[in-house]
Design an enzyme around this catalytic site. Structure first.
Site, short mmCIF file in Angstrom:
data_model
loop_
_atom_site.label_atom_id
_atom_site.label_comp_id
_atom_site.label_asym_id
_atom_site.label_seq_id
_atom_site.Cartn_x
_atom_site.Cartn_y
_atom_site.Cartn_z
N ARG A 237 27.23 27.12 -20.75
CA ARG A 237 26.94 26.03 -21.67
C ARG A 237 27.03 26.60 -23.08
NH1 ARG A 237 27.88 22.89 -18.20
NH2 ARG A 237 26.55 21.21 -17.37
N GLU A 266 28.82 20.56 -28.64
CA GLU A 266 29.94 19.86 -27.99
C GLU A 266 29.81 18.34 -28.14
OE1 GLU A 266 31.37 19.89 -23.37
OE2 GLU A 266 30.79 21.80 -24.27
N HIS A 284 36.29 21.85 -22.15
CA HIS A 284 35.34 21.79 -21.03
C HIS A 284 36.07 21.39 -19.72
CE1 HIS A 284 30.79 21.37 -20.21
NE2 HIS A 284 31.41 21.65 -19.09
#
Length: 317
Positions: A237, A266, A284
C-alpha cells in the site's frame, strides 16, 4: 418484490461474478468507478443487508455512527485499511476479505517491477516511443543484472513468500527479510530490522499490509540505509513508504530506482515522481487479471452469502 437479501456492490465486478451474485441477492451496483464517500457509506449501512466494498471506500470509524441495517462487509481484496474493523465490530458487523486469491498475481507484479526497474525498461520504452532511439551500442542504458543479487522482503506473508520463491528459484537470488514475528522460510534468512534488510539487499520489496504499525515502515532512515545501486519496489500500500523521503532519495542518488504499483495519496502521483526517469509507475495493477478478479469475486460472494445467512464466513478478518 424479492425476498432475497439486499446487497450493495460498491463498484462493478467481472460479469460472471455479478451474475452469480444475483442468484443469491437483490443486487444494487453503483454506476461509478470512484470509491464511496462517507455519506454513501453511511447510507449503505442503513439500507442494505450486506455490502461488498472495494479499495478506498470510506468505512472509517465515522461511517458507523448512524442507523445500521447491514450485517457485514464482504471486502473485495486482501487489504482492508479503508475499513475500521474495530468500529465495524462494535456496530455488530462482520468484516471479511479475500486472501489467497491475490497472492500469485501480486507476486507477479512485483517481479514485473523488479525487472522493469532494474533493466530500465520503462525508460527505454519512453525513448523508443518518443523517437529518440539512435540504435544499439555497447554502453546503452546499462541497468542491473538481477540474477544472483540479494532480495530484501519487508513482510513475509503469503505474498512475500511468493515473491521470495520466484526470485530465489527463478533468478538464484539470496533472500533476506524482516517480519514482525519469527518465521522460518526455506531459502531465506530473517534479519532483525527493516534497516538491516535495507543495508543488505540490492532490491527491497514491501509486502506488508497497511496498518498503523506499518505506516512509513520504509522511512528516511530505511532509505538512507539502502545502497546507492539498490532499487525499491512497493506492491503493498502506498503509505508503507514515506513518499517524500523516497523522492528525495531518488533525486539525490541515494537509491538507483523505484518500481511502484501503489501511491501514498492514490490516485494522486506527485509531479516530482513522474518527472523521474529512474522510476516505473503502474496504476495499481497488482491483481488486474480477469481470472484473479473472478476468483476474488467468488471468494467475496461466499463471504457475503455466509454473512447474510448468519453463518461464520470463510475469511473473517
Amino acid at each position: 418484490m424479492t425476498d432475497l437479501p439486499k446487497l450493495l456492490v460498491s463498484r462493478a465486478l467481472p460479469d460472471s461474478v455479478m451474475d452469480a451474485l444475483r442468484d443469491h441477492f437483490d443486487v444494487t451496483c453503483r454506476d461509478t468507478t470512484q470509491p464511496m464517500d462517507l455519506s454513501e457509506s453511511r447510507d449503505a449501512l442503513a439500507d442494505y443487508d450486506v455490502i461488498l466494498p472495494t479499495l478506498g471506500d470510506a468505512f472509517g470509524d465515522d461511517a458507523f455512527t448512524g442507523t445500521i441495517r447491514a450485517k457485514g462487509l464482504a471486502n473485495f481484496g486482501v487489504g482492508y485499511n479503508h475499513i475500521d474493523v474495530e468500529a465495524a465490530r462494535k456496530a455488530g458487523l462482520v468484516v471479511t476479505n479475500t486472501p489467497g486469491a491475490v497472492t500469485d498475481a501480486t507476486a507477479d507484479i512485483a517481479l514485473t517491477l523488479i525487472l522493469m526497474t532494474a533493466r530500465r525498461a520503462g525508460e527505454g520504452e519512453r525513448m523508443v516511443r518518443a523517437g529518440n532511439w539512435q540504435g544499439w551500442h555497447p554502453t546503452q542504458m546499462l541497468g542491473m543484472h538481477i540474477s544472483g543479487k540479494t532480495l530484501g522482503v519487508i513482510g513475509m506473508g503469503r505474498i512475500g513468500q511468493a515473491i521470495a520463491r520466484r526470485c530465489h528459484h527463478g533468478f538464484g537470488m539470496d533472500v533476506v527479510f524482516h517480519n514482525r514475528s519469527v518465521k522460518s522460510v526455506p531459502g531465506a534468512r530473517q534479519l532483525a530490522s527493516v534497516v538491516e534488510v535495507c543495508q543488505t539487499a540490492d532490491i527491497v520489496v514491501t509486502a506488508v499490509p497497511a496498518s498503523p504499525e506499518t505506516f512509513h515502515i520504509i522511512d528516511a532512515a530505511a532509505l538512507s540505509a539502502m545502497q546507492p545501486q539498490a532499487i525499491l519496489v512497493n506492491i503493498a500500500r502506498g503509505d508503507v513508504v514515506d513518499e517524500a523521503a523516497m523522492i528525495a532519495a531518488l533525486q539525490n542518488g541515494g537509491i538507483a530506482g523505484a518500481g511502484l504499483d501503489v501511491y501514498e495519496r492514490e490516485p494522486h502521483v506527485p509531479a516530482a515522481l513522474m518527472a523521474l526517469e529512474n522510476v516505473v509507475l503502474l496504476p495499481h495493477l497488482g491483481t488486474a487479471a480477469l481470472e484473479v478478479r473472478e476468483d476474488m469475486g467468488r471468494m467475496a460472494m461466499d463471504n457475503a452469502v455466509a454473512i447474510a445467512e448468519g453463518r461464520d464466513p470463510p475469511n473473517p478478518v
